[in-house]
Design a protein around this motif. Structure first.
Motif, PDB file in Angstrom:
ATOM      1  N   ASN A 120       0.848  -1.190   0.000  1.00  0.00           N
ATOM      2  CA  ASN A 120       0.000   0.000   0.000  1.00  0.00           C
ATOM      3  C   ASN A 120       0.888   1.247   0.000  1.00  0.00           C
ATOM      4  O   ASN A 120       2.117   1.152   0.119  1.00  0.00           O
ATOM      5  N   ARG A 149      -5.850  -5.662   3.957  1.00  0.00           N
ATOM      6  CA  ARG A 149      -6.564  -4.652   3.175  1.00  0.00           C
ATOM      7  C   ARG A 149      -5.917  -4.569   1.803  1.00  0.00           C
ATOM      8  O   ARG A 149      -5.105  -3.696   1.522  1.00  0.00           O
ATOM      9  N   ARG A 226      -8.573 -12.938   6.272  1.00  0.00           N
ATOM     10  CA  ARG A 226      -8.587 -11.475   6.195  1.00  0.00           C
ATOM     11  C   ARG A 226      -8.688 -10.837   7.581  1.00  0.00           C
ATOM     12  O   ARG A 226      -8.151  -9.747   7.806  1.00  0.00           O
TER      13      ARG A 226
END
Length: 308
Positions: A120, A149, A226
């Motif tokens: 990210n 994420r 997750r």
């Protein structure tokens, strides 16, 4: 590739890097990538440093071309791993699965080139602040251990490129000349192949795993764990991973307890077969050189055929 700065930085002919997959990214596969003009990477995530030392020594006899080593920080058991890599004469390192500040300064002080794997923008900015020479920008399409994420390469690559002019290797969704051209358009200087290399002829994994990749549809991976505890990951759809997707696991890493039975015994239910979504586009087991040759040929055709 003439004029490509990643090739110039790493001393390679083709801006194609092989992913550092545990137990898989060893001399047989990595040397084949190097000899085909790309950059092979030796893994350390298995934690078997005595074996890794032997694999690095084997590389010297299998190729005279540059290669690299990955430090997957979450799996580091030996605090002397940096000195280990320096002592082995390695010149290029990717770090992953942890804080880029942990090893970057020591590696760079020894004259090594260091790239950090980021999922990210926040991770990319932290790595840049740590002083890395470049980034491996990994989209959520890729196989293996992931940030919970996840962000697709289509979004992540141009986002990171807008914040740095340092070299970027695109990972996640990379497979062919068309995806390489797309990655370059989004800001990358090279691509990293994982699932395609797992299924290559020189990959050491059992043929059952390779054939499962070949037979997979584009929908045949699952994004597991997750919500933790432990890391998220993307893997092939099997009975085991389907159950984990539905029920979860109190300790996802325990699911790798019989990893060798999967990797080299071919029991697809023994552990978790990590894989990216590109499994749905792989239609055969091919030698590494043929894979890289096809990527470069298709890349040239795609670029030449772009409108305008």
């Amino acid at each position: 590739m003439k004029g490509n700065r990643l090739c110039q930085m790493l001393g390679i002919e083709r801006p194609i890097v092989q992913a550092p997959m545990g137990w898989i990214a060893r001399s047989r596969l990595a040397s084949a990538v190097c000899n085909a003009g790309g950059l092979g990477i030796i893994e350390t995530s298995s934690g078997e440093l005595n074996t890794i030392r032997a694999e690095i020594l084997a590389m010297r006899g299998l190729t005279d071309r540059p290669f690299g080593v990955n430090i997957a920080q979450a799996f580091v058991r030996d605090p002397g791993i940096v000195q280990f890599i320096i002592d082995e004469g390695v010149r290029f390192v990717t770090t992953s699965a942890g804080d880029p500040n942990r090893f970057c300064s020591a590696l760079k002080a020894a004259g090594l080139t260091v790239f950090h794997v980021v999922p990210n923008l926040a991770g990319a900015l932290k790595a840049l602040e740590a002083g890395v020479d470049g980034l491996v920008v990994e989209g959520g399409e890729g196989g293996g251990f992931k940030n919970a994420r996840d962000v697709s390469s289509m979004v992540l690559l141009p986002l990171v490129r807008a914040h740095t002019d340092k070299p970027i290797i695109a990972a996640g969704g990379m497979l062919c000349g068309r995806t390489m051209a797309a990655a370059f358009a989004l800001g990358a200087d090279g691509i990293q192949l994982g699932t395609r290399m797992v299924s290559a002829a020189e990959s050491p994994v059992h043929d059952n795993w390779k054939q499962a990749i070949v037979e997979a549809a584009e929908t045949d991976t699952l994004f597991l764990n997750r919500h933790g505890p432990g890391p998220a990951l993307r893997a092939l759809r099997t009975e085991r991973t389907t159950r984990l997707d539905r029920e979860g696991s109190p300790a996802i890493m325990a699911e790798f307890g019989r990893a060798m039975d999967l990797y080299f015994g071919g029991d697809m239910e023994a552990a978790i077969a990590l894989s990216g979504q590109v499994a749905g586009r792989i239609d055969g087991v091919r030698p590494v050189k043929a894979i890289l040759d096809d990527i470069m040929e298709e890349y040239q055709q795609v670029v030449a055929g772009l409108p305008g």
